[in-house]
Design a protein around this motif. Structure first.
Motif, short mmCIF file in Angstrom:
data_model
loop_
_atom_site.label_atom_id
_atom_site.label_comp_id
_atom_site.label_asym_id
_atom_site.label_seq_id
_atom_site.Cartn_x
_atom_site.Cartn_y
_atom_site.Cartn_z
N GLN A 158 11.88 44.29 -16.53
CA GLN A 158 13.00 45.14 -16.09
C GLN A 158 12.91 46.51 -16.79
O GLN A 158 13.03 47.55 -16.16
N LYS A 159 12.63 46.48 -18.08
CA LYS A 159 12.50 47.75 -18.83
C LYS A 159 11.35 48.59 -18.29
O LYS A 159 11.42 49.81 -18.23
N ALA A 160 10.26 47.90 -17.87
CA ALA A 160 9.08 48.59 -17.36
C ALA A 160 9.26 49.06 -15.92
O ALA A 160 8.37 49.70 -15.36
N GLY A 161 10.38 48.72 -15.30
CA GLY A 161 10.65 49.18 -13.93
C GLY A 161 10.04 48.31 -12.85
O GLY A 161 10.07 48.65 -11.67
N LYS A 162 9.48 47.15 -13.24
CA LYS A 162 8.88 46.27 -12.21
C LYS A 162 9.95 45.47 -11.48
O LYS A 162 9.75 45.00 -10.37
N ILE A 163 11.07 45.21 -12.17
CA ILE A 163 12.17 44.45 -11.58
C ILE A 163 13.46 45.20 -11.88
O ILE A 163 13.69 45.58 -13.03
N ARG A 164 14.27 45.42 -10.87
CA ARG A 164 15.51 46.18 -11.11
C ARG A 164 16.62 45.33 -11.69
O ARG A 164 17.31 45.74 -12.61
N SER A 165 16.80 44.12 -11.13
CA SER A 165 17.83 43.21 -11.66
C SER A 165 17.18 41.87 -11.95
O SER A 165 16.31 41.41 -11.18
N ILE A 166 17.62 41.24 -13.02
CA ILE A 166 17.06 39.93 -13.35
C ILE A 166 18.18 38.89 -13.36
O ILE A 166 19.31 39.19 -13.73
N GLY A 167 17.83 37.70 -12.91
CA GLY A 167 18.87 36.68 -12.81
C GLY A 167 18.28 35.28 -12.90
O GLY A 167 17.09 35.09 -13.16
N VAL A 168 19.14 34.31 -12.66
CA VAL A 168 18.75 32.91 -12.78
C VAL A 168 19.21 32.14 -11.54
O VAL A 168 19.91 32.68 -10.68
N SER A 169 18.81 30.89 -11.50
CA SER A 169 19.20 30.04 -10.38
C SER A 169 19.40 28.62 -10.89
O SER A 169 18.70 28.18 -11.81
N ASN A 170 20.35 27.95 -10.31
CA ASN A 170 20.61 26.54 -10.60
C ASN A 170 21.04 26.26 -12.04
O ASN A 170 20.81 25.17 -12.56
N MET A 171 21.62 27.26 -12.69
CA MET A 171 22.10 27.03 -14.06
C MET A 171 23.55 26.59 -14.04
O MET A 171 24.39 27.27 -13.46
N ASN A 172 23.82 25.46 -14.67
CA ASN A 172 25.23 25.07 -14.80
C ASN A 172 25.87 25.94 -15.89
O ASN A 172 25.18 26.71 -16.59
N SER A 173 27.17 25.82 -16.05
CA SER A 173 27.88 26.76 -16.94
C SER A 173 27.41 26.63 -18.39
O SER A 173 27.35 27.63 -19.11
N GLY A 174 27.03 25.43 -18.82
CA GLY A 174 26.56 25.24 -20.19
C GLY A 174 25.26 25.98 -20.44
O GLY A 174 25.12 26.72 -21.42
N ARG A 175 24.31 25.82 -19.54
CA ARG A 175 23.01 26.49 -19.68
C ARG A 175 23.17 28.01 -19.64
O ARG A 175 22.50 28.74 -20.37
N LEU A 176 24.04 28.44 -18.75
CA LEU A 176 24.28 29.88 -18.61
C LEU A 176 24.86 30.44 -19.92
O LEU A 176 24.45 31.50 -20.40
N THR A 177 25.78 29.71 -20.51
CA THR A 177 26.40 30.13 -21.77
C THR A 177 25.34 30.29 -22.86
O THR A 177 25.32 31.27 -23.61
N ASP A 178 24.43 29.33 -22.93
CA ASP A 178 23.36 29.35 -23.94
C ASP A 178 22.46 30.57 -23.73
O ASP A 178 22.14 31.30 -24.68
#
Ligand SMILES: NC(=O)c1ccc[n+]([C@@H]2O[C@H](COP(=O)([O-])OP(=O)(O)OC[C@H]3O[C@@H](n4cnc5c(N)ncnc54)[C@H](OP(=O)(O)O)[C@@H]3O)[C@@H](O)[C@H]2O)c1
Length: 282
Positions: free
Chosen positions: A124-144
């Protein structure tokens, strides 16, 4: 088209085209061309769908400028180790024939999530990806992940549909400034969704199909949706959802359909073991 603003300031169309389970590159290309011709500006693919080439070809052949398209792909868990993740990002870019991705997601919440996330942050810093995200994370994993990294995921793409509404999870994501995105918004056709009597009855009131009612319900919940279809008439139907609004009463009726059970259960060891056997290369 409505847009959402992600936590990094990027604007994302709230409705797009998913291309899961379209294995043939030519069908993928044609579907992407049909989608773009009919107003879609968000395309959702993944390295594990094996159709990034077809998506790239469809975009090129469409005549729509790359800058006007919001392109999402995903890294498969097998490539999560930091060095593999860096290569995986470059491989997606190469297959898609583009020099940047609008959004890149960690496809599954297993394996070396932190190694992969560091690679995404750097890309993302290098400009190859504008936004970064996740998939299939439950709330606990996301919190971590949020607690132990410097970039908060812009998106969490999870299964959400009338039979698996994920009310608490959607609210939690919003509280963390993570935009919820629904995969399988039409329940992948399960539960005989297109013949559901409550959804049909609501549709008749607005002169809309079951698919349109369901997509509208998700949009009104503030969720990004990416329905998949390879049929042009359905693509046209699925994007034609911005000229009506479901009443609170109808939103509440749809709320009663929740069975609280999806096809993906990340708390089930058998399901996770099945995922760990899904390899995209030897
Ligand atoms: N992150 C993840 O783990 C994950 C998992 C699954 C999916 N996804 C993403 O989410 C996208 C959507 O999910 P999905 O493809 O699994 O399922 P979906 O969009 O809920 O349902 C697709 C199914 O509904 C049919 N359909 C679409 N529009 C219709 C309409 N208007 N009337 C009747 N039938 C209609 C399609 O058939 P036809 O194609 O024959 O029209 C297809 O069988 C995927 O394509 C993918 O990009 C992500």
């Amino acid at each position: 088209m409505d847009y959402v603003t992600l936590n990094d300031g990027m604007m994302m169309p709230q409705l797009g085209l998913g291309v899961y389970q379209i294995d043939d590159q030519n069908v993928t290309k044609q579907t992407v061309m049909d989608g773009l011709k009919n107003g879609y500006r968000l395309i959702d693919t993944a390295s594990a769908y094996f159709n990034e080439e077809g998506v790239g070809e469809g975009i090129k052949a469409s005549g729509v400028a790359r800058k006007d398209i919001f392109l999402t792909s995903k890294l498969w868990w097998q490539d999560y180790a930091y060095e593999d993740a860096k290569k995986g990002i470059d491989t997606s870019l190469e297959k898609l024939g583009t020099d940047y991705l609008d959004l890149y997601l960690l496809h599954q919440p297993v394996g070396d999530i932190f190694g992969a996330w560091r690679a995404l942050e750097e890309a993302q810093k290098a400009g190859k990806i504008r936004s970064i995200g996740v998939s299939n994370m439950n709330s606990g994993r996301l919190t971590d992940l949020i607690a132990n990294s410097s970039v908060v995921p812009s998106i969490n793409q999870v299964e959400i549909h009338p039979f698996f509404q994920e009310k608490d999870q959607v609210e939690y994501m919003k509280s963390q400034n993570v935009t919820p995105e629904a995969w399988g918004p039409l329940a992948q056709g399960a539960h005989d969704i297109f013949n559901n009597s409550i959804l049909k009855e609501i549709g008749e009131k607005y002169n809309k199909s079951v698919a349109q009612v369901v997509l509208r319900w998700l949009l009104q919940r503030g969720v990004v949706v990416i329905p998949k279809s390879t049929h042009e008439q359905r693509l046209i139907q699925n994007i034609d959802v911005f000229d009506f609004k479901l009443s609170d009463d109808d939103m509440n009726k749809i709320a009663t359909l929740d069975l609280n059970k999806g096809v993906a259960d990340y708390s089930d060891p058998d399901f996770v073991n099945m995922l760990l056997k899904l390899r995209v290369r030897n």
